[in-house]
Motif scaffolding. Structure first.
Motif: not given
Length: 322
Positions: A87-93, A95-104, A110-112, A316-322
């Motif tokens: 599975r994939l998880a993202v911690v935004p680091g 300047s924009t972090n579009v993918f992480a923010r689109a996941l909510g 730190v909050e992420a 349905r390409a990849l499982r993501v932790i959100v």
């Protein structure tokens, strides 16, 4: 749980101290191996190794959209298999972090991280679709390696802007929204094809869309952010559907002013529209051809010049932790 943390040390919005705190927080909840990237493409190599190892349950990308893109391309090197792949998880680091923010996810690292740990404890996640771009058979670009993207790609004007920004960053400039705006203006003033577009979009069972100056391919909405303001090029785009496309066939001064205003005031209900705007939703496959070589970008990474690119939306390409 066995996890690999891929850390981009050049991430623009996290300090070394912050990264240490995040690593300790994650390590307290799982068996964690943290690896710092050392060269361009290293995150892709690490993602591929994790996918092939059979020993990694989760890959966490700590960095911006470029780091996430590399990890995804590594994980999907041999194709999508959501039930088998880590599975994939993202911690935004970045300047924009579009993918992480689109996941909510929160835009603060730190909050992420806190949200990620909560999601892991609750077993929360989703399977998302991705886009893949490849060389078109029978063209001079057919041998170009295929590449996955998480949220957007573009052939033409917007990719030219990305290329200009990368040049400025190589000269030591910081990636800021002001930098993007300046380079967008310069790209517009020097755009040779803004009145007579060279791009044609072809798709099975439909008439081609011709004479496009700009073509933005979206895998989700929003397309990007200006600070905290989401920008919707294709408001209907979703991780649960195929790909969406916004194409513009004119970029005169008046047209650019109109469409720029529409982008800045866009919403989940309405994006750019008008006589010279083409909006296509939920496409499984299509090809962009250009009469002249044009810049290509994916997830904000400039990939050089292309004359033909075939895009495929993979649900349905990849499982993501959100």
């Amino acid at each position: 749980m066995r996890a690999l943390l891929v850390v981009n040390p050049a991430a623009t919005t996290t300090s070394a101290r912050t990264r240490d705190v995040l690593i300790h927080a994650l390590a307290s909840e799982m068996k964690l191996e943290a690896v710092t990237t050392e060269y361009r493409g290293h995150a892709r190599d690490l993602g591929r190794q994790a996918a092939e190892s059979q020993d990694v349950d989760l890959v966490v990308a700590l960095g911006g959209d470029g780091t996430v893109n590399e990890v995804v391309n590594g994980l999907l090197h041999d194709g999508p298999d959501p039930e088998r792949l880590p599975r994939l998880a993202v911690v935004p680091g970045g300047s924009t972090n579009v993918f992480a923010r689109a996941l909510g996810l929160p835009n603060d690292a730190v909050e992420a991280t806190g949200a990620l740990l909560d999601a892991l404890r609750e077993g929360s996640g989703r399977t998302v679709g991705m886009g893949i771009a490849s060389g078109t058979p029978g063209t001079e670009d057919e041998g170009v390696p295929a590449r996955w993207f998480t949220f957007c790609a573009g052939l033409g004007f917007d990719a030219g802007v990305v290329g200009r920004v990368e040049q400025q960053r190589e000269r030591g400039k910081k990636s800021t929204h002001a930098l993007y705006m300046r380079q967008a203006l310069r790209q517009f003033l020097q755009e040779p094809n803004r009145r007579h577009g060279t791009i044609t979009l072809e798709r099975p069972g439909a008439e081609p869309v011709t004479d496009l100056v700009l073509s933005i391919v979206c895998n989700t909405a929003p397309w990007t952010y200006l600070g905290n303001r989401p920008v919707y090029a294709s408001p209907k785009a979703s991780f649960d559907t195929g790909l969406d496309v916004l194409g513009l066939s004119r970029m005169s001064t008046l047209a650019v002013a109109r469409y720029a205003t529409q982008l800045l005031t866009s919403s989940p209900e309405r994006g750019p529209h008008g006589k010279h705007a083409a909006s296509l939703h939920d496409l499984d496959q299509f090809t962009l051809h250009s009469k002249v070589p044009l810049p290509l970008q994916m997830d904000g990474d400039h990939l050089g010049l292309r004359t033909s690119v075939t895009f495929t939306g993979v649900r349905r390409a990849l499982r993501v932790i959100v």
